[in-house]
Design a protein around this motif. Structure first.
Motif, PDB file in Angstrom:
ATOM      1  N   GLY D  26       1.651   1.055   3.474  1.00 38.74           N
ATOM      2  CA  GLY D  26       2.747   1.700   2.767  1.00 38.74           C
ATOM      3  C   GLY D  26       2.484   1.781   1.271  1.00 38.74           C
ATOM      4  O   GLY D  26       1.501   1.248   0.756  1.00 38.74           O
ATOM      5  N   ALA D  27       3.385   2.469   0.566  1.00 38.59           N
ATOM      6  CA  ALA D  27       3.251   2.628  -0.874  1.00 38.59           C
ATOM      7  C   ALA D  27       3.439   1.276  -1.578  1.00 38.59           C
ATOM      8  O   ALA D  27       4.068   0.368  -1.034  1.00 38.59           O
ATOM      9  N   SER D  28       2.866   1.148  -2.770  1.00 37.59           N
ATOM     10  CA  SER D  28       3.034  -0.049  -3.610  1.00 37.59           C
ATOM     11  C   SER D  28       2.700  -1.338  -2.878  1.00 37.59           C
ATOM     12  O   SER D  28       3.443  -2.308  -2.946  1.00 37.59           O
ATOM     13  N   SER D  29       1.610  -1.354  -2.145  1.00 34.47           N
ATOM     14  CA  SER D  29       1.197  -2.553  -1.411  1.00 34.47           C
ATOM     15  C   SER D  29      -0.263  -2.858  -1.712  1.00 34.47           C
ATOM     16  O   SER D  29      -1.128  -2.694  -0.852  1.00 34.47           O
ATOM     17  N   GLU D  48     -10.430   2.746  10.141  1.00 33.22           N
ATOM     18  CA  GLU D  48     -10.092   3.779   9.170  1.00 33.22           C
ATOM     19  C   GLU D  48      -8.784   3.367   8.496  1.00 33.22           C
ATOM     20  O   GLU D  48      -7.936   2.731   9.109  1.00 33.22           O
ATOM     21  N   VAL D  49      -8.649   3.739   7.219  1.00 32.32           N
ATOM     22  CA  VAL D  49      -7.508   3.271   6.437  1.00 32.32           C
ATOM     23  C   VAL D  49      -6.770   4.452   5.810  1.00 32.32           C
ATOM     24  O   VAL D  49      -7.392   5.322   5.198  1.00 32.32           O
ATOM     25  N   SER D  50      -5.461   4.510   5.995  1.00 33.78           N
ATOM     26  CA  SER D  50      -4.621   5.481   5.285  1.00 33.78           C
ATOM     27  C   SER D  50      -3.696   4.713   4.350  1.00 33.78           C
ATOM     28  O   SER D  50      -2.926   3.868   4.804  1.00 33.78           O
ATOM     29  N   VAL D  51      -3.790   5.017   3.063  1.00 34.79           N
ATOM     30  CA  VAL D  51      -2.916   4.369   2.085  1.00 34.79           C
ATOM     31  C   VAL D  51      -1.914   5.408   1.580  1.00 34.79           C
ATOM     32  O   VAL D  51      -2.300   6.426   1.017  1.00 34.79           O
ATOM     33  N   LEU D  52      -0.641   5.162   1.806  1.00 35.67           N
ATOM     34  CA  LEU D  52       0.389   6.134   1.436  1.00 35.67           C
ATOM     35  C   LEU D  52       0.566   6.218  -0.073  1.00 35.67           C
ATOM     36  O   LEU D  52       0.421   5.223  -0.783  1.00 35.67           O
ATOM     37  N   GLY D  53       0.893   7.406  -0.517  1.00 36.72           N
ATOM     38  CA  GLY D  53       1.175   7.616  -1.931  1.00 36.72           C
ATOM     39  C   GLY D  53      -0.038   7.355  -2.794  1.00 36.72           C
ATOM     40  O   GLY D  53       0.088   6.990  -3.954  1.00 36.72           O
ATOM     41  N   GLU D  66       4.446  12.731   8.930  1.00 39.48           N
ATOM     42  CA  GLU D  66       3.181  12.560   9.653  1.00 39.48           C
ATOM     43  C   GLU D  66       2.874  11.099   9.955  1.00 39.48           C
ATOM     44  O   GLU D  66       2.381  10.766  11.037  1.00 39.48           O
ATOM     45  N   LEU D  67       3.157  10.199   9.016  1.00 36.93           N
ATOM     46  CA  LEU D  67       2.914   8.774   9.270  1.00 36.93           C
ATOM     47  C   LEU D  67       3.644   8.319  10.524  1.00 36.93           C
ATOM     48  O   LEU D  67       3.080   7.620  11.376  1.00 36.93           O
ATOM     49  N   PHE D  68       4.913   8.724  10.626  1.00 39.62           N
ATOM     50  CA  PHE D  68       5.732   8.262  11.750  1.00 39.62           C
ATOM     51  C   PHE D  68       5.308   8.937  13.044  1.00 39.62           C
ATOM     52  O   PHE D  68       5.282   8.318  14.098  1.00 39.62           O
ATOM     53  N   ASP D  69       4.955  10.220  12.935  1.00 34.89           N
ATOM     54  CA  ASP D  69       4.448  10.914  14.117  1.00 34.89           C
ATOM     55  C   ASP D  69       3.155  10.261  14.599  1.00 34.89           C
ATOM     56  O   ASP D  69       2.982  10.011  15.796  1.00 34.89           O
ATOM     57  N   ARG D  70       2.263   9.958  13.677  1.00 34.46           N
ATOM     58  CA  ARG D  70       1.012   9.287  14.056  1.00 34.46           C
ATOM     59  C   ARG D  70       1.290   7.967  14.759  1.00 34.46           C
ATOM     60  O   ARG D  70       0.647   7.632  15.756  1.00 34.46           O
ATOM     61  N   ALA D  71       2.235   7.215  14.201  1.00 33.34           N
ATOM     62  CA  ALA D  71       2.565   5.932  14.818  1.00 33.34           C
ATOM     63  C   ALA D  71       3.109   6.152  16.230  1.00 33.34           C
ATOM     64  O   ALA D  71       2.753   5.440  17.169  1.00 33.34           O
ATOM     65  N   GLY D  72       3.948   7.173  16.379  1.00 30.52           N
ATOM     66  CA  GLY D  72       4.508   7.474  17.699  1.00 30.52           C
ATOM     67  C   GLY D  72       3.453   7.933  18.688  1.00 30.52           C
ATOM     68  O   GLY D  72       3.594   7.748  19.899  1.00 30.52           O
TER      69      GLY D  72
END
Lengths: 245, 282, 282, 245
Positions: D26-29, D48-53, D66-72
């Motif tokens: 997530g953001a700011s982490s 693989e790593v996706s860093v939001l924001g 998209e983050l939530f869809d990917r998780a789903g």
């Protein structure tokens, strides 16, 4: 079909689009597209027109679902549907004749009809072939029904049926078509003989008016220009290569 | 991680019996991969057209690759009905799951969102509901006092989504432009296989303008270069359809014998064309 | 048809009591329009953050423009909690409809698709369900034999979606790049109002590459030029956030008096800045 | 927090990501992001790593959903959540303390927790502040529950809780935390005193191992390089300006 019949159909359909905000036209529908462009010319830019599969004329950027989403949002006021068969209750069949699934003759399929017929306020049925084969008492398969019981969400539905012989208006309250006008050169008896369903009609129905000189100028001018871009073969065949003066 | 494959290796990743999603004729159809699938003799596909299809579906059906076709329409467009599709349905040689365009879009969105179903207006009173027992009518739970029937569609999760695109970058990101039905297909599918005209150096995601039309490599399991990979269909912005060839297909495919003749002439030729294009690019 | 307006006329189209959808802090926030809304003293907004928000929401709440805030989170990010939001919730000065990011996205997609609800996994056992009586739990109709509870969310249809974008073309088509939450917002909303850095000649839809990131004019009711219209936030690809100003906001907004001081200093100054930018562009 | 404590936390979290396919942050982490990048370095590109924001580090092009869809879709194997309060059943509260809606102290809100906690297989709870104020017996508001009854669809849930004092593993069957290790310099008694919930523990729990020299080189090298790009202030503060040799 003669060029003058094509112009007549374009003109009469355009009249049904007057005053609307937005019209969408499906792929491979040159006459409805021309009618929409003609209505736009007459309305000074209204209705706005989206023609599917038209390349530069497309204004959709959210993929194939956008047309249906727009319709669901109430952003499309009129659309066109055809049918392998259309019956007197305005049920349409785009799937084929005979039993399902193993049809006697299979056609492509229902496309978006089973949805758009419900949510677009003014659906115009358009089928040039007017015979007892296409206009039947009861369709073999209901791709989309002409009417729905009151509990079914249905802001849209059939408005008219335009054929090569005449114009029918749909009376939603009675669930039946009423003959609105006969194209020049066609008679009520002929239409009764070639129509597989019963319909309401005055004894002496009006004749579909021929396009005015002004309308012909618009068809030969800006409408033909748009047609040449999207449907070059159709434009060459029916509108010649004339340019408006 | 995206794997780069030859065209035939890519086609080999589509297993017999897979649910295979293909794009509509106006959108980046992977014809070279479809010819390769016919060459390899894939069997028993559950073919899902998103939401309709043309020559790609007709070819696979005519060649006996398809057990079930789920579609809103199969047609050759201006060239008329799809002859092998029509013959196979009339003869009962394929199972047909008739659908409607927005139902296919919505059911893929359900899979994209990881929900088991999606509601859709319309449909009630259509015979489609009768022939689709997997579609159900429920009472809209948001209607006060009930009495508002609405259809719910089960999610459609293809095993493989397959399409052709103008280009990919070296990381496997694929540029699709505004063809977002392909984005939804890729999100919904377990695995996405893509052919491209060419792989270009650099990164699509680093460019704001290009990123807007890019499918991230995350979704792309396999990628193959296939120059002219949409032929005989066109590729918007790259080349026009080969209208003469398409008309020839329509003429020949009208009969089973003609279809055999078409396949005999084109399946191998198409492979050779793609190989020639690849060599030319080197 | 898109109407071109001045910034203040655009703000005037947001009626008192409207449900107003605003983007998250990372995405094209229409700050100049938000200042204009505060200047005009809009009242009783139902503010929907898509799905979260920062200074834009905090300003509107602090200035007394908001009756209800529906949100997954309001925060100043690295600068900490949103002080006016927190104070207003603690004091009961705004009604809070707590939500979660995917619920806001899904409910907007329901409105986009013209369906009355959308299912969403998760949520069961969260106190959010307790405080959101409009969310319901139904039995998944696709589960054989039932017994699979799932939440359904009512569609969210904002009266107005408002955001700021890098540019529009002369027809009202707006370039948004990959910021597709704004596309969904616009599709879902009755009316969309957009401010842009500039209006450019030509047409975005005619260019394949640009069309991929374009919101068609069909959805855009009103458009206003507002150079630096995201200030003090940044606009990706155009300018960076004014971190000093944002820190100053966080410091001042910690108290009601400080917030008044901030507004006194900035509401008029911001209008003047936008006007100066417009004159410079001419 | 000392740089060595930061490195310890990065290292211990990275260990929990080993062998996974994809991690989102997530953001700011900054610490979870650094842990994910460290795991990727150790795994030769996996996870693989996706860093939001994170601007250039983002690989999402379908908007905020998209983050939530990917998780789903099951495409995210691990994610990080925090909490204003976390209780012994792994319930988390991101909304505020006291009653709802008029909280004693209101925090931003639940973000995506009420969804992601259910569908991401390995959710790591991370909260540096380890006090009876943050780790409570029962949260005032359940943004997202730690466990669910068997009929609730829940492929995901809590895996561990990492704080400034220790690591807890979550035992889903018992619905309780178990102390996995104490960070160097912290004692079991101290952790019991500063934890508002009861938990399981061995009499003599292991100590969280300090990062190896090899790990420190990766943190100071490629991990710090990514951190400098996305979290420049954090990188300067905790990792200095050293470069790996």
């Amino acid at each position: 079909m003669s060029p003058s019949k094509v112009a007549l159909l374009i003109d009469v359909i355009a009249g049904m689009l007057e005053g609307l905000g937005r019209v969408a036209v499906g792929a491979s529908s040159p006459i409805p597209a021309a009618a929409a462009w003609l209505a736009r010319e007459r309305g000074g830019g209204r209705p706005e027109v989206s023609v599917l599969g038209s390349g530069a004329h497309s204004d959709m950027t959210d993929g194939g679902r956008e047309l249906f989403d727009r319709a669901g949002q109430g952003r499309i006021d009129a659309f066109f549907l055809g049918g392998v068969q259309i019956d007197g209750s305005a049920n349409i069949n785009l799937i084929g004749t005979g039993p399902h699934p193993a049809a006697d003759k299979r056609f492509p399929g229902s496309y978006g009809s089973a949805y758009l017929y419900f949510v677009v306020p003014r659906v115009i049925l358009f089928r040039v072939e007017h015979t007892t084969r296409t206009l039947v008492e009861k369709v073999d398969f209901i791709s989309a029904p002409g009417t729905s019981p009151p509990e079914v969400y249905r802001p849209g539905g059939p408005h008219a049926l335009v054929t090569g012989r005449c114009v029918f208006r749909f009376d939603a309250a009675r669930g039946r078509f009423r003959l609105a006008s006969l194209h020049p050169g066609h008679s009520l008896d002929e239409v009764r003989d070639t129509t597989g369903f019963t319909f309401d009609a005055a004894d002496d129905p009006p004749v579909t008016p021929a396009p005015s000189a002004e309308t012909m100028a618009l068809i030969r001018g800006p409408v033909a220009a748009s047609l040449r871009e999207v449907y070059p073969r159709f434009a060459a065949r029916f509108l010649g290569n004339h340019r408006a003066v | 991680m995206t794997e780069t494959l030859s065209l035939d290796r890519l086609a080999g990743r589509v297993a017999d019996g897979a649910m295979l999603a293909l794009p509509p004729d106006y959108s980046y159809v992977p014809m070279a991969a479809v010819y390769a699938l016919v060459r390899r003799g894939v069997r028993d596909l559950h073919l899902l057209t998103v939401p309709q299809a043309g020559i790609a579906a007709d070819l696979l059906i005519g060649a006996g690759c398809v057990a079930t076709v789920e579609t809103a329409a199969v047609s050759l467009g201006e060239l008329g009905n799809a002859p092998r599709f029509a013959a196979a349905v009339e003869g009962g040689d394929v199972a047909i799951r008739d659908s409607t365009c927005p139902a296919i879009h919505a059911a893929l969105q359900a899979a994209e969102k990881g929900v088991p179903f999606m509601p859709l207006r319309g449909l009630i009173g259509s015979d489609l509901l009768r022939v689709r027992p997997d579609w159900q009518v429920i009472d809209n739970p948001m209607a006060d006092g009930g009495g508002d029937p609405i259809v719910v569609l089960p999610a459609l999760r293809p095993d493989v989504a397959l399409f052709h695109a103008p280009y990919a970058d070296e990381h496997g990101n694929v540029w699709l432009g505004a063809r977002r039905e392909l984005v939804t297909m890729a999100h919904a599918a377990r695995e996405t296989l893509v052919t491209v005209e060419e792989v270009r150096p650099g990164g699509l995601l680093a460019d704001e303008t290009l990123a807007a039309g890019t499918l991230p490599a995350l979704y792309v399991a396999g990628l193959a270069e296939a120059p002219q990979g949409a032929w005989p269909l066109g590729l918007t912005g790259c080349y026009e359809p080969d209208r003469e060839h398409l008309a020839e297909y329509a003429r020949l495919a009208a009969s089973e014998e003609g279809f055999e003749e078409y396949c005999g002439e084109n399946l191998i030729a198409n492979e050779a064309n793609v190989m020639k294009g690849l060599r030319a690019a080197e």
